[in-house]
Design an enzyme around this catalytic site. Structure first.
Site, PDB file in Angstrom:
ATOM      1  N   ILE A   1     -69.932  34.503  16.740  1.00 25.55           N
ATOM      2  CA  ILE A   1     -71.048  34.527  17.682  1.00 25.55           C
ATOM      3  C   ILE A   1     -70.677  33.819  18.985  1.00 25.55           C
ATOM      4  O   ILE A   1     -69.911  32.848  18.980  1.00 25.55           O
ATOM      5  CB  ILE A   1     -72.311  33.882  17.057  1.00 25.55           C
ATOM      6  CG1 ILE A   1     -73.557  34.233  17.870  1.00 25.55           C
ATOM      7  CG2 ILE A   1     -72.151  32.363  16.894  1.00 25.55           C
ATOM      8  CD1 ILE A   1     -74.859  34.000  17.144  1.00 25.55           C
TER       9      ILE A   1
ATOM     10  N   CYS B   1     -68.820  30.444  18.050  1.00 26.61           N
ATOM     11  CA  CYS B   1     -67.666  31.088  17.402  1.00 26.61           C
ATOM     12  C   CYS B   1     -67.557  30.731  15.922  1.00 26.61           C
ATOM     13  O   CYS B   1     -66.493  30.888  15.308  1.00 26.61           O
ATOM     14  CB  CYS B   1     -66.368  30.729  18.132  1.00 26.61           C
ATOM     15  SG  CYS B   1     -66.391  31.197  19.867  1.00 26.61           S
TER      16      CYS B   1
END
Length: 238
Positions: A92, A191
């Site tokens: 993400i 992330c």
């Protein structure tokens, strides 16, 4: 081998609209490559580099874990943010105002056929740019992107990377925090990496705002050298 790269600055643009435009350019290049292979057409394949700034949005890569988004749909709406599952690698990430997002849509057959090298050169472009501001940025082993104070309790990411490639054609790219509102990063596990902070260039330099156009020019200068490319600026029509 076509080393010319058409540069477009899209300004502030909706994530989905930009993603659709990327897909269009990406597919056009793929179609040319398929035709070259089938018909031995020997047609030149183009290269593109898009700069854009997105309104608040969270995106989740193919291998991402939705639990890394820490808010629900209603809370996203309250924050004026959108969410998309997309077709890049990685987990993400967040895009928003004050961030330079770059999408190189390159046919790596025009440069080198090595995705690892491609990612490392994108990182190097940002590392060299940060060095011009007196900051020593680095890579972090096993963690794609650009970091400060790697190997210390104060390690923090300043630029995230996530790409997709097919037949050596790339899309998606990098997100470089320049004047970013770091509060939005608290709404996710960036992330998917826990216990690592995120930073922005203006925060590191202790300034309210950095000239974002100046940063873009530095990035492009390093891109041209690292990729041995020739950038051609094109007025945006999208």
């Amino acid at each position: 081998m076509n080393k010319k790269v058409v540069l477009q600055d899209l300004g502030r643009k909706d994530y989905k609209e930009t993603w659709d435009y990327q897909e269009q350019l990406f597919q056009e290049t793929l179609n040319l490559k398929i035709r070259n292979r089938r018909e031995e057409a020997n047609l030149e394949t183009p290269n593109h580099f898009l700069f854009v700034e997105h309104p608040h949005v969270f995106t989740l890569g193919k291998s991402g874990d939705l639990s890394n988004l820490l808010v629900d749909e209603k809370q996203l709406e309250e924050k004026g943010a959108k969410f998309y599952k997309i077709n890049r690698g990685g987990d993400i990430t967040y895009h928003g105002p004050g961030q330079i997002v770059g999408y190189p849509i390159l046919d790596l057959d025009n440069f080198f056929t090595d995705i690892h090298k491609y990612l490392r050169l994108l990182e190097e472009m940002v590392i060299l740019t940060l060095s011009e501001y007196g900051l020593k940025a680095q890579r972090s082993d096993g963690e794609t992107g650009v970091w400060l104070d790697v190997g210390t309790p104060f390690a923090r990411k300043i630029c995230a990377l996530g790409v997709r490639a097919s037949r050596w054609v790339t899309m998606h790219g990098f997100a470089f925090n320049v004047n970013s509102d770091l509060g939005y990063f608290d709404l996710m596990i960036p992330c998917g990496i826990k216990d690592k902070a995120v930073t922005s260039l203006n925060v590191e330099l202790g300034k309210q705002e950095i000239d974002i156009e100046e940063v873009k020019q530095k990035l492009l200068r390093h891109f041209e050298v690292l990729f041995e490319a020739e950038l051609i600026k094109q007025k945006t029509s999208v």
